[in-house]
Design a protein around this motif. Structure first.
Motif, mmCIF file in Angstrom:
data_model
loop_
_atom_site.group_PDB
_atom_site.id
_atom_site.type_symbol
_atom_site.label_atom_id
_atom_site.label_comp_id
_atom_site.label_asym_id
_atom_site.label_seq_id
_atom_site.Cartn_x
_atom_site.Cartn_y
_atom_site.Cartn_z
ATOM 1 N N ARG A 1 0.842 -1.204 0.000
ATOM 2 C CA ARG A 1 0.000 0.000 0.000
ATOM 3 C C ARG A 1 0.879 1.257 0.000
ATOM 4 O O ARG A 1 0.619 2.203 -0.740
ATOM 5 C CB ARG A 1 -0.929 0.015 1.214
ATOM 6 N N LYS B 1 1.202 4.194 -2.966
ATOM 7 C CA LYS B 1 1.084 5.644 -2.737
ATOM 8 C C LYS B 1 2.320 6.383 -3.247
ATOM 9 O O LYS B 1 2.205 7.451 -3.844
ATOM 10 C CB LYS B 1 0.878 5.936 -1.251
ATOM 11 N N ASP C 1 -3.669 5.276 -7.878
ATOM 12 C CA ASP C 1 -4.947 5.463 -7.205
ATOM 13 C C ASP C 1 -5.209 4.314 -6.245
ATOM 14 O O ASP C 1 -4.712 3.194 -6.439
ATOM 15 C CB ASP C 1 -6.087 5.511 -8.229
ATOM 16 N N HIS C 2 -6.045 4.582 -5.251
ATOM 17 C CA HIS C 2 -6.446 3.529 -4.317
ATOM 18 C C HIS C 2 -7.144 2.407 -5.084
ATOM 19 O O HIS C 2 -6.981 1.228 -4.753
ATOM 20 C CB HIS C 2 -7.355 4.113 -3.230
#
Length: 172
Positions: free
Chosen positions: A143, A147, A152-153
């Motif tokens: 994760r 970032k 994008d998430h």
């Protein structure tokens, strides 16, 4: 002189870009027959794979084997060269990982396309799931990398959903 300085390469020459980390330079030298930019790409790619594999402070044999297969495929390298690149990346990560993680990921971010960054995410999950379990530390590291790569998430979730059966947080 600090002990870590002993292991670092000699000072950079003027011709070397100031943005290139020592880690990327060492790994790319192992694949010096490739064009410089491709070698840097593979070096950063392999280092980031090692970053995830070592997130739980244990790089398993399964993770190493998966890293080697991925580097061979992505880099178009012969097996022996892929093994060497992974070994160097693994060693560099153990020595300098804490200080080089962000720097190397930023270098990769600079040279990779969006599609290459998304492909890297899938490879990170493939490495971390190679032992059939993605630890919370590995998941969190992926994760963070996502970032740092300014993805994008939704990109992270799309890649993660393919490997959800291996997420340790969802087991038992």
């Amino acid at each position: 002189m600090a002990i870590l300085d002993f292991f670092r390469s000699p000072p950079r020459r003027q011709s070397q870009s100031s943005r290139d980390s020592d880690t990327v330079q060492r790994i790319s030298q192992a694949i010096d027959r490739l064009p410089e930019e491709q070698a840097k790409y593979i070096a950063a790619f392999a280092f980031i794979l090692g970053r995830v594999a070592n997130a739980d402070f244990d790089i398993s044999a399964e993770e190493i084997a998966e890293m080697e297969r991925i580097v061979e495929r992505v880099g178009g390298l012969p097996e022996e060269q892929a093994v060497l690149v992974v070994q160097i990346a693994k060693g560099q990560h153990k020595l300098f990982g804490a200080t080089e993680n962000f720097v190397v990921t930023q270098e990769f971010n600079r040279v990779a396309t969006r599609a290459q960054k998304q492909a890297l995410l899938h490879c990170l999950f493939a490495v971390s799931s190679s032992d059939h379990s993605i630890s919370v530390k590995e998941d969190n590291e992926i994760r963070a990398i996502s970032k740092e790569l300014r993805l994008d998430h939704a990109d992270f979730i799309a890649a993660r959903s393919i490997y959800k059966e291996h997420l340790s947080v969802l087991k038992d």
